[in-house]
Design a protein around this motif. Sequence first.
Motif, mmCIF file in Angstrom:
data_model
loop_
_atom_site.group_PDB
_atom_site.id
_atom_site.type_symbol
_atom_site.label_atom_id
_atom_site.label_comp_id
_atom_site.label_asym_id
_atom_site.label_seq_id
_atom_site.Cartn_x
_atom_site.Cartn_y
_atom_site.Cartn_z
ATOM 1 N N LEU A 138 5.547 2.352 6.887
ATOM 2 C CA LEU A 138 6.772 2.620 7.372
ATOM 3 C C LEU A 138 6.920 2.676 5.679
ATOM 4 O O LEU A 138 8.064 2.911 5.324
ATOM 5 N N ASP A 139 5.993 1.670 5.147
ATOM 6 C CA ASP A 139 7.032 1.218 3.209
ATOM 7 C C ASP A 139 6.791 3.251 2.706
ATOM 8 O O ASP A 139 7.148 2.878 1.829
ATOM 9 N N ARG A 140 5.147 3.248 3.127
ATOM 10 C CA ARG A 140 4.786 4.536 2.145
ATOM 11 C C ARG A 140 6.043 5.758 2.907
ATOM 12 O O ARG A 140 5.889 6.186 1.622
ATOM 13 N N LEU A 141 6.626 5.519 3.906
ATOM 14 C CA LEU A 141 7.071 6.838 4.142
ATOM 15 C C LEU A 141 8.683 6.912 3.683
ATOM 16 O O LEU A 141 9.624 7.412 3.517
ATOM 17 N N SER A 142 9.243 5.358 3.626
ATOM 18 C CA SER A 142 10.857 4.884 2.536
ATOM 19 C C SER A 142 10.098 4.874 1.362
ATOM 20 O O SER A 142 10.578 4.734 0.702
ATOM 21 N N LYS A 143 8.847 4.242 0.889
ATOM 22 C CA LYS A 143 8.993 5.094 -0.652
ATOM 23 C C LYS A 143 8.815 3.729 -1.049
ATOM 24 O O LYS A 143 10.074 3.977 -2.251
ATOM 25 N N GLY A 144 8.616 2.915 -0.218
ATOM 26 C CA GLY A 144 8.534 1.426 -0.928
ATOM 27 C C GLY A 144 9.800 0.815 -0.471
ATOM 28 O O GLY A 144 10.250 -0.341 -1.890
ATOM 29 N N ARG A 145 10.086 0.899 0.329
ATOM 30 C CA ARG A 145 12.008 0.406 0.837
ATOM 31 C C ARG A 145 11.896 -0.534 1.710
ATOM 32 O O ARG A 145 12.992 -1.175 2.081
ATOM 33 N N PHE A 146 11.031 -0.887 2.576
ATOM 34 C CA PHE A 146 10.591 -2.132 3.317
ATOM 35 C C PHE A 146 10.242 -3.517 2.982
ATOM 36 O O PHE A 146 9.432 -3.986 2.040
ATOM 37 N N ALA A 147 10.788 -4.402 3.538
ATOM 38 C CA ALA A 147 10.502 -5.029 3.532
ATOM 39 C C ALA A 147 10.327 -6.821 4.753
ATOM 40 O O ALA A 147 11.123 -5.948 5.402
#
Length: 294
Positions: free
Chosen positions: A107-116
């Motif tokens: 998820l973090d990769r697909l969102s380009k680092g936007r996940f927490a």
Amino acid sequence: MKVGLFALGIGTGARPGVIAKTAEAAERCGVSTLWAAEHVVLFDRQDSRYPYAESGVFPLPGGADWLDPFITLTFAAAVTRTIRLATGICLVPEHNPVVLAKEVASLDRLSKGRFALGVGIGWSAEEFAALGIPFERRAQRTREYIEVMRRLWSEEVTTFHGEFVNFDAARSFPKPVRGGKLPIIFGGESAPALKRSADIGNGWFGFSVGPDEAAPLADKLRAMLKANGRDPSEVEIMVCPYTKQITSGDLKKYGAAGVNELVIPAYPPNDESEIGRWIEQIARDWIEPAAKIR
């Protein structure tokens, strides 16, 4: 002070069109974070006490639609570019940490680092039983799982032997954009929950925290951080009033408590054509006045 929105993936918010339109409008209107909560199964009746209701009864029926938060947030990521995405919260001890590390990194990769990753230890013994996972020592299990995941996110090859997890020479790719520094935000208002944030968290998410409760809890957290030799300014403080009724006048109290993000609990309208106006009203009521709080 920033403003987040809770929660996608539940009830009306479980519809594909509602998720997409809410995410797009929230990003356009300046919402800081989209939060998605987690329960794998619900029950019509259970003995476990829900901590956020005086009655102890969970407010939603067992048949309520409740999407997986990672799939929900991935769906939202596909139609947005800048808004942060967070679990609020993920019941970490109910997961296999090796699998969860992969889901988070994906998820973090697909969102380009936007996940927490918002983390909780859970309150429903019935849910743990349905999953075949011991309810006891779930706090210790959570700490070990976080350690495992951070290592999988940062190391080329990981070997781990603990109380709950054991494996040798495992490779987990892709890594999150920030590797092992992907933000982990601990939920919970008890002293042990605050201690988890102070010991190993990048943030704290207080749930059902009113404006007069925010400062004492935040002060406890900052004292714990200082005792650990950590800089309190490096740990983000987020609170959601949830069951507490608040007005825009309460924003100053949250700001004075050092709250970085106020998370507004609001469910999307049934009519998808109203979503844009609904988010615009949230912006007028909360985002615009919160932006003036320093």
